[in-house]
Design a protein around this motif. Structure first.
Motif, PDB file in Angstrom:
ATOM      1  N   GLN A 309      56.060  51.895   2.371  1.00  0.00           N
ATOM      2  CA  GLN A 309      56.018  53.354   2.415  1.00  0.00           C
ATOM      3  C   GLN A 309      56.182  53.898   3.829  1.00  0.00           C
ATOM      4  O   GLN A 309      56.836  54.930   4.035  1.00  0.00           O
ATOM      5  CB  GLN A 309      54.699  53.852   1.830  1.00  0.00           C
ATOM      6  CG  GLN A 309      54.655  53.827   0.312  1.00  0.00           C
ATOM      7  CD  GLN A 309      53.381  54.456  -0.209  1.00  0.00           C
ATOM      8  OE1 GLN A 309      52.284  54.114   0.217  1.00  0.00           O
ATOM      9  NE2 GLN A 309      53.515  55.374  -1.146  1.00  0.00           N
ATOM     10  N   ALA A 310      55.581  53.236   4.816  1.00  0.00           N
ATOM     11  CA  ALA A 310      55.700  53.704   6.197  1.00  0.00           C
ATOM     12  C   ALA A 310      57.151  53.698   6.641  1.00  0.00           C
ATOM     13  O   ALA A 310      57.621  54.620   7.321  1.00  0.00           O
ATOM     14  CB  ALA A 310      54.853  52.826   7.124  1.00  0.00           C
ATOM     15  N   GLY A 311      57.893  52.668   6.237  1.00  0.00           N
ATOM     16  CA  GLY A 311      59.309  52.602   6.580  1.00  0.00           C
ATOM     17  C   GLY A 311      60.105  53.703   5.915  1.00  0.00           C
ATOM     18  O   GLY A 311      60.997  54.310   6.525  1.00  0.00           O
ATOM     19  N   PHE A 312      59.793  53.989   4.655  1.00  0.00           N
ATOM     20  CA  PHE A 312      60.492  55.067   3.940  1.00  0.00           C
ATOM     21  C   PHE A 312      60.306  56.402   4.648  1.00  0.00           C
ATOM     22  O   PHE A 312      61.270  57.142   4.887  1.00  0.00           O
ATOM     23  CB  PHE A 312      59.983  55.125   2.497  1.00  0.00           C
ATOM     24  CG  PHE A 312      59.902  56.519   1.923  1.00  0.00           C
ATOM     25  CD1 PHE A 312      61.044  57.279   1.734  1.00  0.00           C
ATOM     26  CD2 PHE A 312      58.679  57.066   1.578  1.00  0.00           C
ATOM     27  CE1 PHE A 312      60.967  58.566   1.219  1.00  0.00           C
ATOM     28  CE2 PHE A 312      58.593  58.348   1.063  1.00  0.00           C
ATOM     29  CZ  PHE A 312      59.743  59.105   0.882  1.00  0.00           C
ATOM     30  N   LEU A 313      59.090  56.756   5.018  1.00  0.00           N
ATOM     31  CA  LEU A 313      58.831  58.039   5.666  1.00  0.00           C
ATOM     32  C   LEU A 313      59.470  58.105   7.060  1.00  0.00           C
ATOM     33  O   LEU A 313      60.035  59.134   7.458  1.00  0.00           O
ATOM     34  CB  LEU A 313      57.322  58.274   5.770  1.00  0.00           C
ATOM     35  CG  LEU A 313      56.586  58.460   4.439  1.00  0.00           C
ATOM     36  CD1 LEU A 313      55.081  58.459   4.663  1.00  0.00           C
ATOM     37  CD2 LEU A 313      57.017  59.749   3.759  1.00  0.00           C
ATOM     38  N   TYR A 314      59.399  57.011   7.779  1.00  0.00           N
ATOM     39  CA  TYR A 314      59.957  56.955   9.131  1.00  0.00           C
ATOM     40  C   TYR A 314      61.468  57.117   9.102  1.00  0.00           C
ATOM     41  O   TYR A 314      62.048  57.952   9.826  1.00  0.00           O
ATOM     42  CB  TYR A 314      59.564  55.618   9.764  1.00  0.00           C
ATOM     43  CG  TYR A 314      60.020  55.398  11.182  1.00  0.00           C
ATOM     44  CD1 TYR A 314      59.246  55.829  12.251  1.00  0.00           C
ATOM     45  CD2 TYR A 314      61.209  54.729  11.454  1.00  0.00           C
ATOM     46  CE1 TYR A 314      59.644  55.599  13.568  1.00  0.00           C
ATOM     47  CE2 TYR A 314      61.617  54.496  12.765  1.00  0.00           C
ATOM     48  CZ  TYR A 314      60.835  54.932  13.813  1.00  0.00           C
ATOM     49  OH  TYR A 314      61.235  54.699  15.100  1.00  0.00           O
ATOM     50  N   PHE A 315      62.137  56.334   8.255  1.00  0.00           N
ATOM     51  CA  PHE A 315      63.595  56.362   8.235  1.00  0.00           C
ATOM     52  C   PHE A 315      64.156  57.566   7.486  1.00  0.00           C
ATOM     53  O   PHE A 315      65.295  57.971   7.731  1.00  0.00           O
ATOM     54  CB  PHE A 315      64.136  55.050   7.662  1.00  0.00           C
ATOM     55  CG  PHE A 315      63.959  53.890   8.592  1.00  0.00           C
ATOM     56  CD1 PHE A 315      64.665  53.823   9.781  1.00  0.00           C
ATOM     57  CD2 PHE A 315      63.054  52.877   8.304  1.00  0.00           C
ATOM     58  CE1 PHE A 315      64.490  52.765  10.665  1.00  0.00           C
ATOM     59  CE2 PHE A 315      62.879  51.820   9.174  1.00  0.00           C
ATOM     60  CZ  PHE A 315      63.592  51.761  10.358  1.00  0.00           C
ATOM     61  N   ALA A 316      63.365  58.151   6.598  1.00  0.00           N
ATOM     62  CA  ALA A 316      63.795  59.400   5.972  1.00  0.00           C
ATOM     63  C   ALA A 316      63.934  60.485   7.031  1.00  0.00           C
ATOM     64  O   ALA A 316      64.888  61.281   7.012  1.00  0.00           O
ATOM     65  CB  ALA A 316      62.804  59.825   4.898  1.00  0.00           C
ATOM     66  N   ALA A 317      62.980  60.525   7.971  1.00  0.00           N
ATOM     67  CA  ALA A 317      63.054  61.516   9.048  1.00  0.00           C
ATOM     68  C   ALA A 317      64.248  61.267   9.951  1.00  0.00           C
ATOM     69  O   ALA A 317      64.948  62.214  10.361  1.00  0.00           O
ATOM     70  CB  ALA A 317      61.758  61.481   9.860  1.00  0.00           C
ATOM     71  N   LEU A 318      64.527  60.001  10.281  1.00  0.00           N
ATOM     72  CA  LEU A 318      65.664  59.694  11.143  1.00  0.00           C
ATOM     73  C   LEU A 318      66.990  59.975  10.447  1.00  0.00           C
ATOM     74  O   LEU A 318      67.914  60.549  11.045  1.00  0.00           O
ATOM     75  CB  LEU A 318      65.610  58.226  11.579  1.00  0.00           C
ATOM     76  CG  LEU A 318      64.461  57.800  12.499  1.00  0.00           C
ATOM     77  CD1 LEU A 318      64.651  56.357  12.934  1.00  0.00           C
ATOM     78  CD2 LEU A 318      64.361  58.709  13.714  1.00  0.00           C
ATOM     79  N   PHE A 319      67.120  59.595   9.171  1.00  0.00           N
ATOM     80  CA  PHE A 319      68.395  59.760   8.476  1.00  0.00           C
ATOM     81  C   PHE A 319      68.727  61.233   8.259  1.00  0.00           C
ATOM     82  O   PHE A 319      69.865  61.662   8.492  1.00  0.00           O
ATOM     83  CB  PHE A 319      68.361  59.033   7.125  1.00  0.00           C
ATOM     84  CG  PHE A 319      69.674  59.095   6.385  1.00  0.00           C
ATOM     85  CD1 PHE A 319      70.710  58.239   6.700  1.00  0.00           C
ATOM     86  CD2 PHE A 319      69.886  60.036   5.382  1.00  0.00           C
ATOM     87  CE1 PHE A 319      71.934  58.304   6.039  1.00  0.00           C
ATOM     88  CE2 PHE A 319      71.083  60.113   4.708  1.00  0.00           C
ATOM     89  CZ  PHE A 319      72.118  59.237   5.040  1.00  0.00           C
ATOM     90  N   THR A 320      67.767  62.000   7.808  1.00  0.00           N
ATOM     91  CA  THR A 320      68.056  63.403   7.521  1.00  0.00           C
ATOM     92  C   THR A 320      68.441  64.172   8.776  1.00  0.00           C
ATOM     93  O   THR A 320      69.307  65.060   8.727  1.00  0.00           O
ATOM     94  CB  THR A 320      66.850  64.087   6.846  1.00  0.00           C
ATOM     95  OG1 THR A 320      65.675  63.881   7.647  1.00  0.00           O
ATOM     96  CG2 THR A 320      66.628  63.554   5.447  1.00  0.00           C
ATOM     97  N   GLN A 321      67.839  63.831   9.913  1.00  0.00           N
ATOM     98  CA  GLN A 321      68.141  64.567  11.143  1.00  0.00           C
ATOM     99  C   GLN A 321      69.331  63.989  11.901  1.00  0.00           C
ATOM    100  O   GLN A 321      70.204  64.735  12.373  1.00  0.00           O
ATOM    101  CB  GLN A 321      66.909  64.613  12.050  1.00  0.00           C
ATOM    102  CG  GLN A 321      65.768  65.426  11.453  1.00  0.00           C
ATOM    103  CD  GLN A 321      64.571  65.542  12.385  1.00  0.00           C
ATOM    104  OE1 GLN A 321      64.646  66.122  13.463  1.00  0.00           O
ATOM    105  NE2 GLN A 321      63.447  64.983  11.955  1.00  0.00           N
ATOM    106  N   ASN A 322      69.397  62.664  12.004  1.00  0.00           N
ATOM    107  CA  ASN A 322      70.467  62.050  12.798  1.00  0.00           C
ATOM    108  C   ASN A 322      71.767  61.880  12.034  1.00  0.00           C
ATOM    109  O   ASN A 322      72.852  61.946  12.619  1.00  0.00           O
ATOM    110  CB  ASN A 322      70.008  60.690  13.329  1.00  0.00           C
ATOM    111  CG  ASN A 322      68.853  60.799  14.310  1.00  0.00           C
ATOM    112  OD1 ASN A 322      68.583  61.883  14.828  1.00  0.00           O
ATOM    113  ND2 ASN A 322      68.170  59.704  14.562  1.00  0.00           N
ATOM    114  N   ALA A 323      71.688  61.647  10.718  1.00  0.00           N
ATOM    115  CA  ALA A 323      72.907  61.431   9.925  1.00  0.00           C
ATOM    116  C   ALA A 323      73.340  62.680   9.163  1.00  0.00           C
ATOM    117  O   ALA A 323      74.528  62.973   9.061  1.00  0.00           O
ATOM    118  CB  ALA A 323      72.695  60.272   8.950  1.00  0.00           C
ATOM    119  N   LEU A 324      72.377  63.420   8.602  1.00  0.00           N
ATOM    120  CA  LEU A 324      72.711  64.606   7.825  1.00  0.00           C
ATOM    121  C   LEU A 324      72.669  65.889   8.646  1.00  0.00           C
ATOM    122  O   LEU A 324      73.106  66.940   8.165  1.00  0.00           O
ATOM    123  CB  LEU A 324      71.758  64.734   6.626  1.00  0.00           C
ATOM    124  CG  LEU A 324      71.793  63.596   5.598  1.00  0.00           C
ATOM    125  CD1 LEU A 324      70.842  63.896   4.444  1.00  0.00           C
ATOM    126  CD2 LEU A 324      73.211  63.355   5.087  1.00  0.00           C
TER     127      LEU A 324
END
Length: 488
Positions: A309-324
């Motif tokens: 779960q920690a990885g999901f929350l961490y990478f969700a923040a990175l993907f939405t801001q850096n990729a999207l």
């Protein structure tokens, strides 16, 4: 959800024996809980305390890209903003539960919230990575002091039966919404006021908690206890060294000193922990919990679930801001489907467990977490939010809502009666340490893949590695968990 497994409190001299709250004498100047109506204001204050401790594990995630840019963190070093808090919280909560039994859980909570609030102010004022990490470590210390007392005090002001069930439902709800609310709050604050306010926001909330606890919550009885400082130091040192070695592995050779030395220290810490706990009369980590798979498997599962779960929350923040290209506020709002699904299933779990049992409900939740993480690991740079993230977010929320309560109930039910207090603290510690360990593994994979795969590809690779955590948790829990309720 059955609240009976969560009734833990003070310790007898030299042991971790628990006196049920309804059998304890009332605090000076107060009536026994059986003669009282439910103190809703006091319950709300205690739940608010738990809420800010849970939120702080996720509120910084949305601000991570801004924190990295403002303070100059490296890609993998940025994960220490999250893991430093979790490591200290998880490593010291085992010891702080006994500190609370000696000085009083209310006093320990007040000291812990004070430390947490001061550390939050220092974190918001940080101008270097070292200053922010130091503030996060201090926040973890405060959280570790405060957390055990919230549940003990909640038990002391309620009586068994419907009154305690109502109070526990609010308490569990505050835990359930913490992660999702933290992301939304983090996005709102980062967008409107700057990343510093994901730290500063704790100051007014902490002050409200301090005033509320002093005015509304009575002290619970103290009990003599022996402190196992050596065990707490060994466990925290070993886990911190392991996480540090994993993070270093991304930028150094696996056979180099920056990796091998921390790993050697981690092994030494584990061996020291075993030797210390075998001789201590009141160990922070009772080894008997890990001598049988029936009791060890649920605890290991409780460590592995937050790892994913920690990885999901961490990478969700990175993907939405850096990729999207999302703003921090859009990132926070994008996680609302996860939070909504978690809330719905969290409310339904109390009805599902008596009907189907903890093992079936918990296994179903872990299966949903596994499927959601597998689905999310398929994302690529061409994905939109609706096409690549919405479905996994909903599935992950459904899984999280079905998992934590049954798993906690099994852990507490399978603990020896004389070790319920230690089981409660160990349950919290495994969640925090698991999150730190999982994030260290996944950010190491992410850092190694970033050069060749790009942002989206590196995140997908890291999430693929993280799939192993819910898979192992499901295997352990489904195989060895024993039911605690009679299904009908």
């Amino acid at each position: 959800m059955s609240t009976q497994p969560l009734q833990s409190s003070g310790h007898d001299p030299g042991r971790d024996r628990v006196t049920p709250p309804d059998q304890r004498p009332a605090a000076s100047g107060d009536q026994a809980p059986s003669a009282q109506r439910l103190r809703y204001p006091a319950v709300i204050v205690l739940c608010l305390t738990q809420l800010i401790l849970v939120i702080d594990s996720s509120v910084v995630n949305v601000a991570l890209p801004q924190i990295r840019h403002a303070l100059g963190f490296s890609a993998t070093g940025l994960s220490w903003v999250v893991t430093s808090y979790a490591l200290v919280f998880g490593g010291l909560v085992l010891l702080s539960g006994k500190v609370g039994s000696i000085i009083g859980p209310r006093r320990a909570l007040l000291i812990g919230v004070t430390v947490f609030t001061v550390a939050s102010a220092l974190g918001g004022a940080a101008t270097t990575p070292a200053m922010l990490i130091a503030a996060r470590v201090l926040q973890g210390l405060g959280a570790a002091l405060a957390a055990p007392g919230t549940l003990v005090l909640l038990m002391s002001i309620t009586r068994p039966g419907p009154q305690r069930a109502r109070a526990m439902s609010v308490f569990v709800l505050s835990i359930g919404i913490g992660a999702g609310l933290g992301l939304v709050l983090g996005g709102l604050l980062t967008t409107s006021l700057g990343w510093e306010w994901v730290m500063f926001v704790n100051v007014p909330i902490g002050l409200v908690v301090l005033v509320g606890v002093r005015l509304l919550v009575p002290e619970a009885p103290c009990a003599p206890a022996r402190l196992d400082v050596g065990g707490a130091v060994a466990s925290t040192t070993g886990m911190t060294a392991l996480v540090y070695g994993l993070i270093n592995a991304e930028s150094h050779s696996w056979t180099g000193a920056p990796v091998l030395v921390p790993f050697a220290l981690a092994i030494a810490g584990l061996l020291a922990l075993v030797l210390i706990e075998r001789r201590h009369a009141a160990p922070v980590v009772p080894l008997e919990f890990f001598t049988r798979m029936r009791s060890a498997a649920p605890l290991l599962a409780m460590m592995l679930i937050p790892a994913g779960q920690a990885g999901f929350l961490y990478f969700a923040a990175l993907f939405t801001q850096n990729a999207l290209g999302f703003t921090p506020l859009q990132t926070g709002l994008s996680v609302l489907p996860f939070s909504a699904a978690l809330l719905v299933t969290n409310l339904l779990t109390g009805r599902l467990v008596p009907r189907y049992g903890e093992r079936i409900v918990g296994s179903l939740g872990m299966s949903a977490l596994l499927a959601g993480l597998v689905w999310m690991s398929r994302i690529d740079a061409a994905d939109t939010f609706a096409g690549g993230l919405l479905g996994p977010f909903v599935l992950l929320g459904l899984g999280a809502g079905l998992t934590v309560a049954p798993l906690t109930a099994v852990i507490m039910h399978q603990a020896p009666p004389a070790r319920l207090g230690a089981a409660s603290s160990l349950n919290q510690a495994m969640q925090q340490l698991g999150g730190a360990l999982g994030l260290a593994v996944m950010t190491t994979v992410y850092g190694a893949a970033a050069a060749g795969a790009g942002e989206a590809g590196a995140i997908a690779t890291a999430l693929t590695a993280g799939v192993v955590f819910p898979l192992l948790a499901l295997t352990l829990f489904a195989t060895w968990a024993r039911p605690t309720t009679t299904t009908h």
